[in-house]
Structure formats: C-alpha cells, structure tokens
Design a protein around this motif. Structure first.
Motif, short mmCIF file in Angstrom:
data_model
loop_
_atom_site.label_atom_id
_atom_site.label_comp_id
_atom_site.label_asym_id
_atom_site.label_seq_id
_atom_site.Cartn_x
_atom_site.Cartn_y
_atom_site.Cartn_z
N ILE A 29 -0.98 5.62 3.29
CA ILE A 29 -0.12 4.30 2.86
C ILE A 29 0.76 4.88 1.90
CG2 ILE A 29 -0.91 2.88 1.58
CD1 ILE A 29 -4.17 2.55 3.10
N ALA A 123 1.97 -1.20 4.69
CA ALA A 123 1.21 -0.37 5.44
C ALA A 123 -0.14 -0.41 4.67
CB ALA A 123 1.49 1.12 4.52
N LEU A 124 -0.84 -0.84 3.42
CA LEU A 124 -2.31 -1.46 3.27
C LEU A 124 -2.47 -2.38 4.99
CD1 LEU A 124 -1.78 -1.89 -0.25
CD2 LEU A 124 -3.80 -0.53 0.53
N THR A 127 -2.72 -1.15 8.04
CA THR A 127 -3.89 0.25 8.06
C THR A 127 -5.41 -1.20 8.41
OG1 THR A 127 -4.15 0.40 6.68
CG2 THR A 127 -2.69 2.00 7.85
#
Length: 199
Positions: A29, A123-124, A127
């Motif tokens: 991340i 990115a958090l 995912t």
C-alpha cells in the motif's frame, strides 16, 4: 467495477475496526506513494507506522502537545483525542522531509507529500481497507514532529487513521463536478461553486 468506479467509490472514514493491513499488505500500500508526482524526484514523504502498544504512547505525546499548545485545553477534547489515537487499528504519521535550500520550491515538495498521501488513501481503499487524513493544531507543533522523527526543517503533514471500514461507514453525498470546472476562453473564469448561493 472498473478502476474508475472503484476510485469514485472512495471516501474518508474514521469508523474503522480491525484488521489493519498486515506488514506485507502495508508495504504494498505504501509503495503507491512512490508513484506520486514529484518534481525533482526528492521523494519528500516519510511514514511512521504506529500500531499495537505504541498507539497508547503516541496518544500521550499527542496529549502533551495539546497541553503545550493550549494550557487551558478542555479535558473533553483531550480525552477524545487520546481515545482516537490509542484505539485506531493503525496510525501513520505523515512526515515531510523538506529541503528548504533546494531549487525545488517548498510548496512543490509539500504538494508531492500530499499527492503521495492521496495515493496511499486510494491504495487502502483498493485493497479493502479504509482511512482518513487528520491534522489539527498538534500537526504544527515542532516538538511533537521532532519526537516522531521530523526535527526542523522537517515537519508533519498530519496522520492517517487506518483500518477496515465498519459496516455502518457510509460515503457522503457527492456534489456534481460541473460547479468546479470552467472553460477558459481568454478571460478570467468564474466557478458556480464560488457563487454566494452555493451551500
């Protein structure tokens, strides 16, 4: 869901529960930061990961900073911040490793840090995790910054609270983008979002 749909579904939330990303997930991340726009390739972003028992220690540094900045700070405000910093699944202190004497202006170094932080938030979300970027008066306390590893001229840009969004975390209603866009035709533009009638 397309990549753009996924991006458009992102929202900030502090309604976060366990689990937080594990070390391998977090490394991937945070690698998204390395894709951020970065004039001069200075890579001025720095991340301090605070998890497990270190959360309570960080919370006490935050409380000490609050009292240092405002000796009359309300006890309720202290307890609210202590609770948030000590119970969030994971906190990332956002550091700015600044080079004031470099030819790249400081504002551009700071913007690179912000762009990298946004990449991390995206990115958090991509995912399956969530987060929120918080700041407040303590962000600008040079003593707190130094205690976290950022002595002057380096500074904090805030903190990311990170975890898994709770089931009741809801995306806010989004405004349409058209009020924030104008076509330039040779004279200064005006934006609908700036009109007094805009709420």
């Amino acid at each position: 869901m397309t990549s753009l749909d996924l991006l458009l579904s992102r929202f900030s939330t502090d309604a976060l529960t366990q689990p937080a990303p594990d070390p391998a997930q977090l490394e991937r991340i945070l690698s998204a930061a390395m894709c951020a726009p970065d004039h001069g390739r200075l890579r001025p972003w720095r991340y301090v990961v605070i998890r497990d028992d270190a959360r309570a220690k960080a919370a006490e540094l935050i409380v000490a900073s609050m009292k240092r900045l405002d000796p009359d700070v309300a006890e309720a405000k202290i307890e609210k911040r202590r609770g948030r910093f000590s119970t969030m699944p994971l906190t990332i202190a956002l550091g700015m490793h600044l080079r004031p004497d470099h030819k790249i202006p400081l504002i551009e170094q700071e913007m690179a840090v912000a762009a990298a932080a946004m990449n991390v938030l995206n990115a958090l979300h991509f995912t399956g995790f969530g987060g929120v970027w918080v700041s407040g008066d303590v962000t600008y306390d040079p003593q707190l910054a130094a205690q976290l590893g950022f002595p002057s001229p380096h500074r904090l840009a805030g903190f990311l609270f990170v975890g898994t969004p709770s089931p009741d975390a809801k995306s806010p209603r989004r405004r349409p983008v058209d009020g924030y866009v104008a076509q330039w035709d040779g004279v200064p533009v005006h934006f609908a979002a700036d009109e007094k009638s805009a709420d």
